[in-house]
Structure formats: C-alpha cells, structure tokens
Design a protein around this motif. Structure first.
Motif, PDB file in Angstrom:
ATOM      1  N   PRO A   5       8.384  -5.480 -12.160  1.00 30.96           N
ATOM      2  CA  PRO A   5       9.322  -4.525 -12.721  1.00 30.96           C
ATOM      3  C   PRO A   5      10.552  -4.383 -11.808  1.00 30.96           C
ATOM      4  O   PRO A   5      10.574  -4.906 -10.698  1.00 30.96           O
ATOM      5  CB  PRO A   5       8.519  -3.224 -12.762  1.00 30.96           C
ATOM      6  CG  PRO A   5       7.394  -3.408 -11.814  1.00 30.96           C
ATOM      7  CD  PRO A   5       7.167  -4.880 -11.664  1.00 30.96           C
ATOM      8  N   ALA A   6      11.551  -3.660 -12.294  1.00 32.14           N
ATOM      9  CA  ALA A   6      12.732  -3.385 -11.467  1.00 32.14           C
ATOM     10  C   ALA A   6      12.267  -2.675 -10.199  1.00 32.14           C
ATOM     11  O   ALA A   6      11.408  -1.793 -10.241  1.00 32.14           O
ATOM     12  CB  ALA A   6      13.710  -2.513 -12.240  1.00 32.14           C
ATOM     13  N   LEU A   7      12.810  -3.073  -9.073  1.00 32.57           N
ATOM     14  CA  LEU A   7      12.358  -2.535  -7.794  1.00 32.57           C
ATOM     15  C   LEU A   7      13.148  -1.298  -7.389  1.00 32.57           C
ATOM     16  O   LEU A   7      14.377  -1.329  -7.378  1.00 32.57           O
ATOM     17  CB  LEU A   7      12.508  -3.601  -6.705  1.00 32.57           C
ATOM     18  CG  LEU A   7      11.777  -4.913  -6.928  1.00 32.57           C
ATOM     19  CD1 LEU A   7      12.048  -5.872  -5.781  1.00 32.57           C
ATOM     20  CD2 LEU A   7      10.290  -4.693  -7.093  1.00 32.57           C
ATOM     21  N   PRO A   8      12.454  -0.205  -7.052  1.00 32.23           N
ATOM     22  CA  PRO A   8      13.158   0.954  -6.509  1.00 32.23           C
ATOM     23  C   PRO A   8      13.884   0.542  -5.221  1.00 32.23           C
ATOM     24  O   PRO A   8      13.381  -0.299  -4.456  1.00 32.23           O
ATOM     25  CB  PRO A   8      12.040   1.954  -6.214  1.00 32.23           C
ATOM     26  CG  PRO A   8      10.889   1.508  -7.057  1.00 32.23           C
ATOM     27  CD  PRO A   8      11.017   0.022  -7.175  1.00 32.23           C
ATOM     28  N   PRO A   9      15.059   1.117  -4.935  1.00 33.45           N
ATOM     29  CA  PRO A   9      15.848   0.693  -3.771  1.00 33.45           C
ATOM     30  C   PRO A   9      15.085   0.749  -2.437  1.00 33.45           C
ATOM     31  O   PRO A   9      15.192  -0.178  -1.634  1.00 33.45           O
ATOM     32  CB  PRO A   9      17.036   1.656  -3.766  1.00 33.45           C
ATOM     33  CG  PRO A   9      17.164   2.087  -5.187  1.00 33.45           C
ATOM     34  CD  PRO A   9      15.766   2.099  -5.742  1.00 33.45           C
ATOM     35  N   ALA A  10      14.324   1.803  -2.188  1.00 34.62           N
ATOM     36  CA  ALA A  10      13.592   1.902  -0.917  1.00 34.62           C
ATOM     37  C   ALA A  10      12.510   0.829  -0.828  1.00 34.62           C
ATOM     38  O   ALA A  10      12.270   0.254   0.232  1.00 34.62           O
ATOM     39  CB  ALA A  10      12.988   3.294  -0.745  1.00 34.62           C
ATOM     40  N   PHE A  11      11.850   0.538  -1.950  1.00 35.15           N
ATOM     41  CA  PHE A  11      10.834  -0.509  -1.997  1.00 35.15           C
ATOM     42  C   PHE A  11      11.476  -1.858  -1.707  1.00 35.15           C
ATOM     43  O   PHE A  11      10.965  -2.649  -0.904  1.00 35.15           O
ATOM     44  CB  PHE A  11      10.149  -0.509  -3.371  1.00 35.15           C
ATOM     45  CG  PHE A  11       9.058  -1.540  -3.517  1.00 35.15           C
ATOM     46  CD1 PHE A  11       7.773  -1.270  -3.109  1.00 35.15           C
ATOM     47  CD2 PHE A  11       9.320  -2.780  -4.082  1.00 35.15           C
ATOM     48  CE1 PHE A  11       6.753  -2.212  -3.252  1.00 35.15           C
ATOM     49  CE2 PHE A  11       8.324  -3.731  -4.231  1.00 35.15           C
ATOM     50  CZ  PHE A  11       7.037  -3.439  -3.814  1.00 35.15           C
ATOM     51  N   LEU A  29       2.293  -9.796  -0.827  1.00 34.29           N
ATOM     52  CA  LEU A  29       1.149  -8.941  -1.171  1.00 34.29           C
ATOM     53  C   LEU A  29       1.620  -7.618  -1.773  1.00 34.29           C
ATOM     54  O   LEU A  29       1.017  -7.101  -2.719  1.00 34.29           O
ATOM     55  CB  LEU A  29       0.279  -8.671   0.061  1.00 34.29           C
ATOM     56  CG  LEU A  29      -0.688  -9.757   0.497  1.00 34.29           C
ATOM     57  CD1 LEU A  29      -1.365  -9.393   1.813  1.00 34.29           C
ATOM     58  CD2 LEU A  29      -1.738 -10.010  -0.578  1.00 34.29           C
ATOM     59  N   ALA A  30       2.714  -7.070  -1.224  1.00 30.32           N
ATOM     60  CA  ALA A  30       3.265  -5.817  -1.759  1.00 30.32           C
ATOM     61  C   ALA A  30       3.750  -6.015  -3.196  1.00 30.32           C
ATOM     62  O   ALA A  30       3.532  -5.155  -4.055  1.00 30.32           O
ATOM     63  CB  ALA A  30       4.395  -5.315  -0.870  1.00 30.32           C
ATOM     64  N   LEU A  31       4.383  -7.146  -3.459  1.00 33.63           N
ATOM     65  CA  LEU A  31       4.823  -7.443  -4.827  1.00 33.63           C
ATOM     66  C   LEU A  31       3.633  -7.640  -5.761  1.00 33.63           C
ATOM     67  O   LEU A  31       3.646  -7.164  -6.901  1.00 33.63           O
ATOM     68  CB  LEU A  31       5.711  -8.687  -4.841  1.00 33.63           C
ATOM     69  CG  LEU A  31       7.173  -8.456  -4.505  1.00 33.63           C
ATOM     70  CD1 LEU A  31       7.907  -9.780  -4.353  1.00 33.63           C
ATOM     71  CD2 LEU A  31       7.850  -7.590  -5.544  1.00 33.63           C
ATOM     72  N   ALA A  76       0.512   0.304   2.091  1.00 31.65           N
ATOM     73  CA  ALA A  76       0.472   1.709   1.657  1.00 31.65           C
ATOM     74  C   ALA A  76       1.893   2.261   1.538  1.00 31.65           C
ATOM     75  O   ALA A  76       2.213   2.958   0.568  1.00 31.65           O
ATOM     76  CB  ALA A  76      -0.360   2.540   2.624  1.00 31.65           C
ATOM     77  N   ILE A  77       2.748   1.966   2.509  1.00 29.95           N
ATOM     78  CA  ILE A  77       4.144   2.401   2.422  1.00 29.95           C
ATOM     79  C   ILE A  77       4.784   1.818   1.168  1.00 29.95           C
ATOM     80  O   ILE A  77       5.481   2.514   0.423  1.00 29.95           O
ATOM     81  CB  ILE A  77       4.935   2.015   3.690  1.00 29.95           C
ATOM     82  CG1 ILE A  77       4.473   2.869   4.878  1.00 29.95           C
ATOM     83  CG2 ILE A  77       6.445   2.172   3.469  1.00 29.95           C
ATOM     84  CD1 ILE A  77       5.055   2.437   6.216  1.00 29.95           C
ATOM     85  N   ALA A  78       4.532   0.538   0.898  1.00 31.35           N
ATOM     86  CA  ALA A  78       5.088  -0.105  -0.302  1.00 31.35           C
ATOM     87  C   ALA A  78       4.602   0.597  -1.563  1.00 31.35           C
ATOM     88  O   ALA A  78       5.382   0.816  -2.498  1.00 31.35           O
ATOM     89  CB  ALA A  78       4.712  -1.585  -0.323  1.00 31.35           C
ATOM     90  N   ALA A  79       3.327   0.974  -1.608  1.00 30.96           N
ATOM     91  CA  ALA A  79       2.781   1.672  -2.778  1.00 30.96           C
ATOM     92  C   ALA A  79       3.474   3.009  -2.988  1.00 30.96           C
ATOM     93  O   ALA A  79       3.839   3.373  -4.110  1.00 30.96           O
ATOM     94  CB  ALA A  79       1.270   1.866  -2.612  1.00 30.96           C
ATOM     95  N   VAL A  80       3.677   3.726  -1.900  1.00 34.74           N
ATOM     96  CA  VAL A  80       4.343   5.031  -1.974  1.00 34.74           C
ATOM     97  C   VAL A  80       5.781   4.866  -2.456  1.00 34.74           C
ATOM     98  O   VAL A  80       6.255   5.592  -3.338  1.00 34.74           O
ATOM     99  CB  VAL A  80       4.287   5.745  -0.605  1.00 34.74           C
ATOM    100  CG1 VAL A  80       5.187   6.967  -0.586  1.00 34.74           C
ATOM    101  CG2 VAL A  80       2.843   6.129  -0.264  1.00 34.74           C
ATOM    102  N   LEU A  81       6.492   3.903  -1.892  1.00 35.19           N
ATOM    103  CA  LEU A  81       7.895   3.685  -2.262  1.00 35.19           C
ATOM    104  C   LEU A  81       8.025   3.190  -3.705  1.00 35.19           C
ATOM    105  O   LEU A  81       8.959   3.579  -4.415  1.00 35.19           O
ATOM    106  CB  LEU A  81       8.540   2.682  -1.310  1.00 35.19           C
ATOM    107  CG  LEU A  81       8.614   3.107   0.155  1.00 35.19           C
ATOM    108  CD1 LEU A  81       9.167   1.969   1.004  1.00 35.19           C
ATOM    109  CD2 LEU A  81       9.429   4.373   0.330  1.00 35.19           C
ATOM    110  N   ALA A  82       7.095   2.355  -4.151  1.00 35.33           N
ATOM    111  CA  ALA A  82       7.150   1.808  -5.512  1.00 35.33           C
ATOM    112  C   ALA A  82       6.993   2.895  -6.566  1.00 35.33           C
ATOM    113  O   ALA A  82       7.470   2.751  -7.689  1.00 35.33           O
ATOM    114  CB  ALA A  82       6.073   0.746  -5.696  1.00 35.33           C
ATOM    115  N   THR A  83       6.353   4.004  -6.200  1.00 39.97           N
ATOM    116  CA  THR A  83       6.108   5.084  -7.149  1.00 39.97           C
ATOM    117  C   THR A  83       7.019   6.286  -6.931  1.00 39.97           C
ATOM    118  O   THR A  83       6.860   7.312  -7.589  1.00 39.97           O
ATOM    119  CB  THR A  83       4.633   5.518  -7.074  1.00 39.97           C
ATOM    120  OG1 THR A  83       4.292   5.810  -5.717  1.00 39.97           O
ATOM    121  CG2 THR A  83       3.720   4.434  -7.615  1.00 39.97           C
TER     122      THR A  83
END
Length: 185
Positions: A5-11, A29-31, A76-83
């Motif tokens: 999906p479109a990536l949030p800027p922080a992610f 892995l984050a993707l 975990a940081i990536a998961a938080v930023l993605a949401t």
C-alpha cells in the motif's frame, strides 16, 4: 503476500534509513509485514438503498515496544509507523540515531499505552504480562513474537491489531438521497 500500500511518510523514512545503514534485508522484512495485512484504507461497504456505509481504521495511540533484538525493535517501530501510531521504547540512544520523521513518533512517557509489541522469550513475556495485569485501567493487549520467527519472516507484528475499526452509516434517504441536506439549518 499482497500489494504494497501507499507508505506513510515516517514509515518510508524508516525504510530509507534501514537501507542506508546496510539493513536492506530488514527493510524488506518490514515491507513484507506491511503486505501481510488487509488494506487499512477507508472503503465503502455494500448497504441497503438509502444508506451509505463506510469502513475505516484509526490508530490506537501509544504502543510500547519491548524487543530483545535489533530486528525486533526495527520491525516493531515499522509496524507502529505503518499504522500511524506513536511508540514508547526504553532504548533512547537507538531512537536518537533515527531520522526526524521517525523520532517525531517517539514518546518518552510510557505509563499508559494502548498495546505492547513484544519480541522475546517466555520468562520475559510472563514478567511483562504480570506487570501489565497489576496496573489500573483498561486491559493492555500484548502481541508477542519470537526472535527466530520474526527474523525468518514466519511471524509478523499484527498491524491490524494496532488500529481501531470504525463503521459509519449515513441515512441518505432521510434527506431525499442527499446527506448534505441534513446539515442545513
């Protein structure tokens, strides 16, 4: 895996930082983790005539990260930023090295959180759950993964658990099919 999906800027900034610091495999892995969940974007639902139904998600808020490994911390940081959430973590020197859009989602005060992302072994998980159970307030869900499963891509942090679901139904028949007429007055 699904489409990205479109990536949030922080992610996106976090992914770029990982790649720029020799952690391209971790960025992938984050993707993969992001692709593993259904789309979190708003969508219109099928409904009866005279009604418009929409499904949305919104961030839960502050998410605590307890990670045993660097891989676990960054996923975990990536998961938080993605949401679209904020994160609480004890390892401030690691956070200080991250790019500004990622640091902007960091929160030092970790007393009240909406959920915990945990990567580690059984004894630490038992201690964490015991400590959380002794706190006043709402029950805090803990989403646990093993370091081995996370690093191998067999386990992911559940992004869908880091958002709240919202369903909005608008009665368009009450305004003759034009919901904007209901706001006039």
């Amino acid at each position: 895996t699904g489409e990205t999906p479109a990536l949030p800027p922080a992610f996106a900034a976090h992914l770029d930082w990982l790649k720029g610091n020799g952690k391209a495999a971790l960025a992938e892995l984050a993707l993969d983790q992001l692709r593993a969940v259904p789309p979190l974007a708003p969508r219109e639902l099928a409904g009866p005539v005279g009604e418009r139904d929409e499904y949305r998600t919104r961030p839960r808020g502050r998410i605590r990260i307890e990670a045993e490994t660097e891989t676990g911390l960054h996923l975990a940081i990536a998961a938080v930023l993605a949401t679209g959430n904020r994160f609480v973590v004890d390892d401030e020197p690691v956070v200080a090295a991250l790019p500004e859009p990622v640091r902007a989602a960091f929160d030092r005060d970790g007393d009240s959180v909406a959920a915990v992302l945990f990567e580690g072994g059984g004894d630490a998980l038992i201690r964490l759950r015991t400590a959380l159970a002794g706190q006043d307030g709402p029950i805090v869900p803990v989403h646990a993964v093993s370091p081995e499963g996370l690093a191998a891509g067999r386990e992911v942090f559940p992004l869908e658990m880091l958002v709240e679901e919202v369903s909005i139904s608008t009665n368009t028949a009450a305004a003759g099919g034009n919901a904007s007429l209901m706001t006039i007055g």
